[in-house]
Design a protein around this motif. Sequence first.
Motif, PDB file in Angstrom:
ATOM      1  N   VAL A  22       0.863  -1.182   0.000  1.00 13.13           N
ATOM      2  CA  VAL A  22       0.000   0.000   0.000  1.00 13.13           C
ATOM      3  C   VAL A  22       0.898   1.229   0.000  1.00 13.13           C
ATOM      4  O   VAL A  22       1.632   1.468   0.964  1.00 13.13           O
ATOM      5  CB  VAL A  22      -0.932   0.033   1.225  1.00 13.13           C
ATOM      6  CG1 VAL A  22      -1.743   1.331   1.245  1.00 13.13           C
ATOM      7  CG2 VAL A  22      -1.863  -1.172   1.245  1.00 13.13           C
ATOM      8  N   ASN A  23       0.868   1.999  -1.078  1.00  8.06           N
ATOM      9  CA  ASN A  23       1.646   3.237  -1.122  1.00  8.06           C
ATOM     10  C   ASN A  23       1.077   4.238  -0.134  1.00  8.06           C
ATOM     11  O   ASN A  23      -0.121   4.523  -0.146  1.00  8.06           O
ATOM     12  CB  ASN A  23       1.604   3.853  -2.517  1.00  8.06           C
ATOM     13  CG  ASN A  23       2.257   2.985  -3.566  1.00  8.06           C
ATOM     14  OD1 ASN A  23       1.588   2.409  -4.407  1.00  8.06           O
ATOM     15  ND2 ASN A  23       3.569   2.870  -3.517  1.00  8.06           N
ATOM     16  N   ILE A  24       1.929   4.777   0.734  1.00  6.50           N
ATOM     17  CA  ILE A  24       1.470   5.839   1.630  1.00  6.50           C
ATOM     18  C   ILE A  24       2.065   7.186   1.223  1.00  6.50           C
ATOM     19  O   ILE A  24       1.565   8.231   1.631  1.00  6.50           O
ATOM     20  CB  ILE A  24       1.808   5.536   3.109  1.00  6.50           C
ATOM     21  CG1 ILE A  24       3.317   5.525   3.358  1.00  6.50           C
ATOM     22  CG2 ILE A  24       1.170   4.215   3.544  1.00  6.50           C
ATOM     23  CD1 ILE A  24       3.700   5.474   4.826  1.00  6.50           C
ATOM     24  N   MET A  25       3.107   7.154   0.407  1.00  3.02           N
ATOM     25  CA  MET A  25       3.752   8.383  -0.053  1.00  3.02           C
ATOM     26  C   MET A  25       4.586   8.076  -1.287  1.00  3.02           C
ATOM     27  O   MET A  25       4.857   6.914  -1.604  1.00  3.02           O
ATOM     28  CB  MET A  25       4.622   8.987   1.053  1.00  3.02           C
ATOM     29  CG  MET A  25       5.749   8.087   1.511  1.00  3.02           C
ATOM     30  SD  MET A  25       6.619   8.713   2.957  1.00  3.02           S
ATOM     31  CE  MET A  25       7.217  10.294   2.376  1.00  3.02           C
ATOM     32  N   PHE A  26       4.969   9.116  -1.980  1.00  2.00           N
ATOM     33  CA  PHE A  26       5.773   8.986  -3.189  1.00  2.00           C
ATOM     34  C   PHE A  26       6.908  10.002  -3.122  1.00  2.00           C
ATOM     35  O   PHE A  26       6.782  11.064  -2.516  1.00  2.00           O
ATOM     36  CB  PHE A  26       4.923   9.238  -4.434  1.00  2.00           C
ATOM     37  CG  PHE A  26       3.711   8.345  -4.536  1.00  2.00           C
ATOM     38  CD1 PHE A  26       3.785   7.123  -5.172  1.00  2.00           C
ATOM     39  CD2 PHE A  26       2.502   8.733  -3.990  1.00  2.00           C
ATOM     40  CE1 PHE A  26       2.678   6.304  -5.273  1.00  2.00           C
ATOM     41  CE2 PHE A  26       1.380   7.923  -4.078  1.00  2.00           C
ATOM     42  CZ  PHE A  26       1.467   6.702  -4.714  1.00  2.00           C
ATOM     43  N   GLY A  27       8.022   9.682  -3.791  1.00  2.00           N
ATOM     44  CA  GLY A  27       9.123  10.630  -3.868  1.00  2.00           C
ATOM     45  C   GLY A  27      10.052  10.590  -2.674  1.00  2.00           C
ATOM     46  O   GLY A  27       9.849   9.851  -1.711  1.00  2.00           O
ATOM     47  N   CYS A  28      11.095  11.416  -2.741  1.00  2.00           N
ATOM     48  CA  CYS A  28      12.121  11.435  -1.696  1.00  2.00           C
ATOM     49  C   CYS A  28      12.778  12.813  -1.651  1.00  2.00           C
ATOM     50  O   CYS A  28      13.067  13.399  -2.695  1.00  2.00           O
ATOM     51  CB  CYS A  28      13.178  10.367  -1.976  1.00  2.00           C
ATOM     52  SG  CYS A  28      14.466  10.256  -0.714  1.00  2.00           S
ATOM     53  N   ASN A  29      13.021  13.307  -0.438  1.00  2.00           N
ATOM     54  CA  ASN A  29      13.661  14.614  -0.249  1.00  2.00           C
ATOM     55  C   ASN A  29      15.078  14.523   0.297  1.00  2.00           C
ATOM     56  O   ASN A  29      15.656  15.538   0.672  1.00  2.00           O
ATOM     57  CB  ASN A  29      12.825  15.472   0.718  1.00  2.00           C
ATOM     58  CG  ASN A  29      11.507  15.932   0.128  1.00  2.00           C
ATOM     59  OD1 ASN A  29      11.243  15.729  -1.048  1.00  2.00           O
ATOM     60  ND2 ASN A  29      10.675  16.555   0.946  1.00  2.00           N
ATOM     61  N   ASN A  30      15.643  13.327   0.374  1.00  2.00           N
ATOM     62  CA  ASN A  30      16.880  13.157   1.132  1.00  2.00           C
ATOM     63  C   ASN A  30      18.156  13.482   0.351  1.00  2.00           C
ATOM     64  O   ASN A  30      19.131  13.936   0.927  1.00  2.00           O
ATOM     65  CB  ASN A  30      16.961  11.732   1.684  1.00  2.00           C
ATOM     66  CG  ASN A  30      15.987  11.526   2.820  1.00  2.00           C
ATOM     67  OD1 ASN A  30      15.863  12.369   3.699  1.00  2.00           O
ATOM     68  ND2 ASN A  30      15.263  10.415   2.794  1.00  2.00           N
ATOM     69  N   PHE A  31      18.209  13.218  -0.921  1.00  2.00           N
ATOM     70  CA  PHE A  31      19.371  13.517  -1.755  1.00  2.00           C
ATOM     71  C   PHE A  31      20.680  12.955  -1.183  1.00  2.00           C
ATOM     72  O   PHE A  31      21.661  13.675  -1.016  1.00  2.00           O
ATOM     73  CB  PHE A  31      19.497  15.027  -1.972  1.00  2.00           C
ATOM     74  CG  PHE A  31      18.422  15.576  -2.864  1.00  2.00           C
ATOM     75  CD1 PHE A  31      18.554  15.534  -4.243  1.00  2.00           C
ATOM     76  CD2 PHE A  31      17.262  16.117  -2.320  1.00  2.00           C
ATOM     77  CE1 PHE A  31      17.541  16.016  -5.072  1.00  2.00           C
ATOM     78  CE2 PHE A  31      16.252  16.603  -3.143  1.00  2.00           C
ATOM     79  CZ  PHE A  31      16.387  16.556  -4.516  1.00  2.00           C
ATOM     80  N   GLY A  39      25.032  11.867 -12.695  1.00  2.00           N
ATOM     81  CA  GLY A  39      24.054  12.844 -12.239  1.00  2.00           C
ATOM     82  C   GLY A  39      23.981  12.992 -10.738  1.00  2.00           C
ATOM     83  O   GLY A  39      23.307  13.898 -10.228  1.00  2.00           O
ATOM     84  N   THR A  40      24.674  12.114 -10.010  1.00  2.00           N
ATOM     85  CA  THR A  40      24.725  12.237  -8.551  1.00  2.00           C
ATOM     86  C   THR A  40      26.082  12.804  -8.141  1.00  2.00           C
ATOM     87  O   THR A  40      27.084  12.615  -8.845  1.00  2.00           O
ATOM     88  CB  THR A  40      24.536  10.863  -7.878  1.00  2.00           C
ATOM     89  OG1 THR A  40      25.613   9.992  -8.255  1.00  2.00           O
ATOM     90  CG2 THR A  40      23.212  10.231  -8.285  1.00  2.00           C
ATOM     91  N   PRO A  41      26.146  13.489  -6.992  1.00  2.00           N
ATOM     92  CA  PRO A  41      27.423  14.072  -6.549  1.00  2.00           C
ATOM     93  C   PRO A  41      28.543  13.048  -6.411  1.00  2.00           C
ATOM     94  O   PRO A  41      29.700  13.339  -6.730  1.00  2.00           O
ATOM     95  CB  PRO A  41      27.071  14.698  -5.196  1.00  2.00           C
ATOM     96  CG  PRO A  41      25.612  15.025  -5.304  1.00  2.00           C
ATOM     97  CD  PRO A  41      25.027  13.905  -6.116  1.00  2.00           C
TER      98      PRO A  41
END
Length: 501
Positions: free
Chosen positions: A215-224, A405-407
């Motif tokens: 069950v998806n409760i959220m999408f995406g990520c802010n952590n980087f 594309g990542t540091p």
Amino acid sequence: MILNTYDFDAAKKAAPAEEGPRQYYFIEQARAVLRERFEAMVDSGEAMERYGSSLLGQLQAEGKYGTFHIETFGCQMNSRDSEKLAGVLDQAGYKEVDGEDADFVLYNTCTVRDNANQKVYGRLGYLNTLKKRRSGMMIALCGCMMQEPSVIEKIKKSYPFVDLIFGTHNIFKLAELLCGKLMKGGRMTVDIWEGTDAIVEELPVDRKYSFKSGVNIMFGCNNFCSYCIVPYVRGRERSRRPEDIIDEIRRLVADGVVEVMLLGQNVNSYGKNLEQPVSFAQLLRQVNEIEGLERIRFMTSHPKDLSDELIEAMRDCKKVCTHLHLPVQSGSSRILKIMNRHYTKESYLELVDKIRAAIPDISLTTDIIVGFPGETEEDFEETMDVVRRVRYDSAFTFIYSKRTGTPAAAMEQVPEQVVKERFDRLLREVQEISAQVCGRDEKTVQKVLVESLDDHKEGYVTGRMSNNTTVHFPGDESLIGRISDVYLEEAKGFYYMGRPV
């Protein structure tokens, strides 16, 4: 109203504006087109040549007008996305088949590591061979890999036979995109969104298991995290409303589900962007109250956001399984800082102690990256020290994969031979500890959710304990989806042999 012509522009004008009803509208449009084409194939005899008498009979009996196959790469979020995609295709009139020799083939891709990309490229050559001998076959690509501009350019140049490409932000649009290809045909369609705030509820889902569901409760990520491309391809965090989550789980329970897996890139940060913020701990307590639900799992948990409130909720909520996946990635505080993980070795170990004090029988698993840029032997030994002190039930160990594309991709890389030697040492340590830890419940009775017939031993079934350990014991198909009391007779390192009681 179902249009009797292949006029996609007219269909779009007639479609509802709201995304949920809009996609159901296009499902019906696609179904009408497929039915018309299928009936023409039957009349001409082409259907018998393509499907054979057995499969053709099944299609006609089930009211299906073609076949589809979805190949899923990557995480449980992707697996759940694939169930939604399968639900759309099923309602549009396709029947799912095991192999890629199908009318519609969809690859739901992952891009966390470069070898995932290479695997997709390798499989596309095989699909091209199939398509050359199967008229009308459609090939689609979606998921995280498709969010990379360089990937799209490579596919356009090297794999022009692909019909449809879409990304992570608009998977709910499959019915509309499919309808466009069926009605208009033409060259490759590419529909990639850079981001979205939309969450489309209540689209069809074709679950792999009748008794458990993600069950998806959220999408995406802010952590980087500096090594990770997920925030760039999945977008910023957006949480579903708790009432929508609860309603979905209640419907699943009414349909026979006894175990749910709450899914998010970082479930611990759930609810922060809602108009009325709700913490993950509060959501857990609400889910725990759902009558008929037996087990609650969740992943993934970021250590920096695992609060005392959540530990208390896990302790208090009896349906929450005694298993926590808590990625450490590295045991070196220096490396963790470069990784942008926002915790130290010391704070991670303090968190583990706090969790075990509240939930003594908790099973802990983790992710570890070996060979992150700049990792020294001293840094690696810090990781080994964490493994020895925490004593994980199991660990997913990875050699660092450079992601453009990542540091971290621009940092100085560790020599391959050094990384492989460290990886082998870590793997031996993890396996030795896991074999010891996973035997702690031997000679006890535990509750086991039966998931399947045993692949290796006739007359046996396979299931999982609350702590996620696998158990094999005598039984038949009637036990699948039920929770059984099982006496664990013998620990076999990473699983148990048991008998029902």
